[in-house]
Design an enzyme around this catalytic site. Structure first.
Site, mmCIF file in Angstrom:
data_model
loop_
_atom_site.group_PDB
_atom_site.id
_atom_site.type_symbol
_atom_site.label_atom_id
_atom_site.label_comp_id
_atom_site.label_asym_id
_atom_site.label_seq_id
_atom_site.Cartn_x
_atom_site.Cartn_y
_atom_site.Cartn_z
ATOM 1 N N GLY A 173 0.825 -1.201 0.000
ATOM 2 C CA GLY A 173 0.000 0.000 0.000
ATOM 3 C C GLY A 173 0.854 1.243 0.000
ATOM 4 N N CYS B 214 5.633 -5.520 1.554
ATOM 5 C CA CYS B 214 5.819 -4.075 1.339
ATOM 6 C C CYS B 214 5.295 -3.263 2.525
ATOM 7 C CB CYS B 214 5.184 -3.664 0.016
ATOM 8 S SG CYS B 214 5.837 -2.104 -0.619
ATOM 9 N N LEU B 215 4.188 -2.528 2.387
ATOM 10 C CA LEU B 215 3.626 -1.807 3.528
ATOM 11 C C LEU B 215 3.260 -2.784 4.641
ATOM 12 C CD1 LEU B 215 2.575 0.758 4.914
ATOM 13 C CD2 LEU B 215 0.420 0.454 3.680
ATOM 14 N N GLY C 170 8.974 3.666 -0.804
ATOM 15 C CA GLY C 170 9.729 4.867 -0.462
ATOM 16 C C GLY C 170 10.037 4.966 1.012
ATOM 17 N N HIS D 83 8.125 -7.486 -3.755
ATOM 18 C CA HIS D 83 6.844 -7.999 -4.245
ATOM 19 C C HIS D 83 7.006 -9.370 -4.882
ATOM 20 C CE1 HIS D 83 4.063 -4.442 -3.918
ATOM 21 N NE2 HIS D 83 5.226 -3.893 -3.636
ATOM 22 N N GLU E 81 4.828 -11.346 -5.869
ATOM 23 C CA GLU E 81 3.829 -11.579 -6.921
ATOM 24 C C GLU E 81 4.237 -10.953 -8.244
ATOM 25 O OE1 GLU E 81 3.126 -7.429 -6.079
ATOM 26 O OE2 GLU E 81 3.591 -9.139 -4.798
#
Length: 398
Positions: free
Chosen positions: A263, A292-293, A336, A376, A378
């Site tokens: 996200g 990730c997030l 980021g 990621h 995926e």
């Protein structure tokens, strides 16, 4: 230490507008870059970042993790295979727009149903071509990701003073919770598998509903659809829930495991409501997998801290090394913010690290079936070296 931020006032007056210019990029320091606009008309403000992937521009532009951002593509040939409904990671875009070296040409691909500019116009994405993307990328690399406004006006008329004020008034991504703006609004089952040529998403080798498949509750902080497809491919029965779903609501679904999605925005801001839920799941020994997030939120729940990166990682060729066996995976990344390795508490083990800059790319919590990665697995776009993580997560569920 990152270089000091550039001054808000330009050192010299902006270059005169070329007669053919229908697009412009205005940075918060007063820099003005002229080009040719395409896609949607209008103006959008956000953080300027760059992505080094050579393929997958449509997946990138519909990745919700790009909310609040304007993407500079370093690969010059963007748009050459057109656009189609199968390559979208969400039904609508979250990014503001994109910057390319070349104006997209007519596509040459049997799957194309629209040109990239036509698709972007329908999506509300602003495009700007004719920019020296190498120079802009070097600027981001050396000075950090700047704030800017990308604008497209078919008649070539722009109010540069207004655009500069818009850029200078944008607060930046730090402290910004964007997950709540891109999450799904309601709970729902997900049963579509990965895409196959000639068969679409109907083709699948996964277990169908009614088979003995472990139930995974996936929390959507701005997830890419291909994450859910890979969970299904790995053998899970998936229920997707909104970002602000409470601990009690998740537990009531009786999950065998919980997935924390990717996200946009600052993980510390999203953590205000996400971290207490994750802590509750850890206390109940619910298996957790984050990407990730979701990785950053799991780290926050475990007691670590996150930091804003100088330029971020965005591309499909990032080497990541596993700590247990030294094997290197080539991965897709888009972030980021990062987990600060120095703040990992006792009982939280670093499992992966970036070979570009040594930053943290994975953790596992000792004594818990809880792990996460910054990259990621995926892909979409990118290599598929890391699909084993979905199999590991689903395979360990009861």
């Amino acid at each position: 230490m990152a270089p000091a931020s550039p001054p808000l006032a330009p050192k010299s007056a902006p270059a005169a507008q070329p007669s053919a210019a229908t697009g412009v990029l205005v940075l918060a320091d007063g820099t003005v870059l002229w080009g040719i606009g395409y896609g949607a008309a209008g103006a959008g403000v956000g953080e300027i970042c760059f992505n080094t992937a050579m393929t997958g521009y449509q997946e990138i532009l519909t990745d919700p993790s790009y909310a609040g951002q304007i993407i500079t593509f370093t690969f010059p040939h963007i748009g050459n295979v057109g656009a189609n409904p199968d390559d979208m990671e969400r039904e609508k875009r979250a990014a503001i727009g994109c910057i390319t070296r070349e104006l997209p040409t007519l596509p040459s691909n049997f799957r194309s149903v629209q040109t990239l500019p036509e698709w972007m116009a329908a999506q509300g994405l602003i495009g700007l071509a004719g920019i020296d993307t190498r120079a802009l990328t070097r600027r981001i690399r050396d000075g950090g990701a700047p704030t800017g406004v990308v604008a497209h006006s078919p008649d070539g008329k722009f109010d540069l003073d207004r655009l500069l004020l818009l850029a200078q008034g944008w607060p930046g991504l730090e402290g910004m919770d964007l997950a709540k703006t891109v999450t799904r609004e309601r709970q729902g089952a997900w049963d579509a598998g990965v895409w196959a040529l000639g068969k679409g998403y109907a083709a699948s080798d996964h277990k169908r509903a009614g088979d003995p498949a472990p139930h995974v509750v996936a929390v959507d902080y701005g997830a890419k659809d291909n994450i859910f497809r890979n969970l299904v491919k790995a053998g899970a029965r998936v229920t997707v829930v909104p970002a602000k779903t409470s601990l009690d609501e998740i537990v009531a679904l009786r999950p065998a495991g919980v997935f924390l999605s990717n996200g946009p925005g600052d993980p510390a801001a999203t953590g205000d409501y996400a971290v207490p839920v994750i802590k509750g799941l850890l206390e109940r020994n619910v298996p957790i997998f984050g990407i990730c997030l979701g990785h950053q939120l799991l780290a926050l729940a475990a007691g670590a801290k996150t930091v804003k990166m100088h330029q971020g990682h965005r591309g499909a060729n990032h080497p990541v090394q596993r700590a247990d066996d030294g094997i290197v995976e080539i991965t897709s990344m888009n972030h980021g913010f990062a987990v600060d390795t120095a703040t990992l508490p006792k009982g939280v083990v670093e499992t992966h690290k970036s070979l570009f800059d040594g930053s943290n790319c994975g953790i596992a919590i000792t004594g818990k079936n809880a792990f996460s990665v910054q990259y990621h697995p995926e892909a979409s776009p990118g290599p598929q070296d890391s699909f084993y993580l979905f199999e590991k997560f689903v395979g360990d569920l009861k």
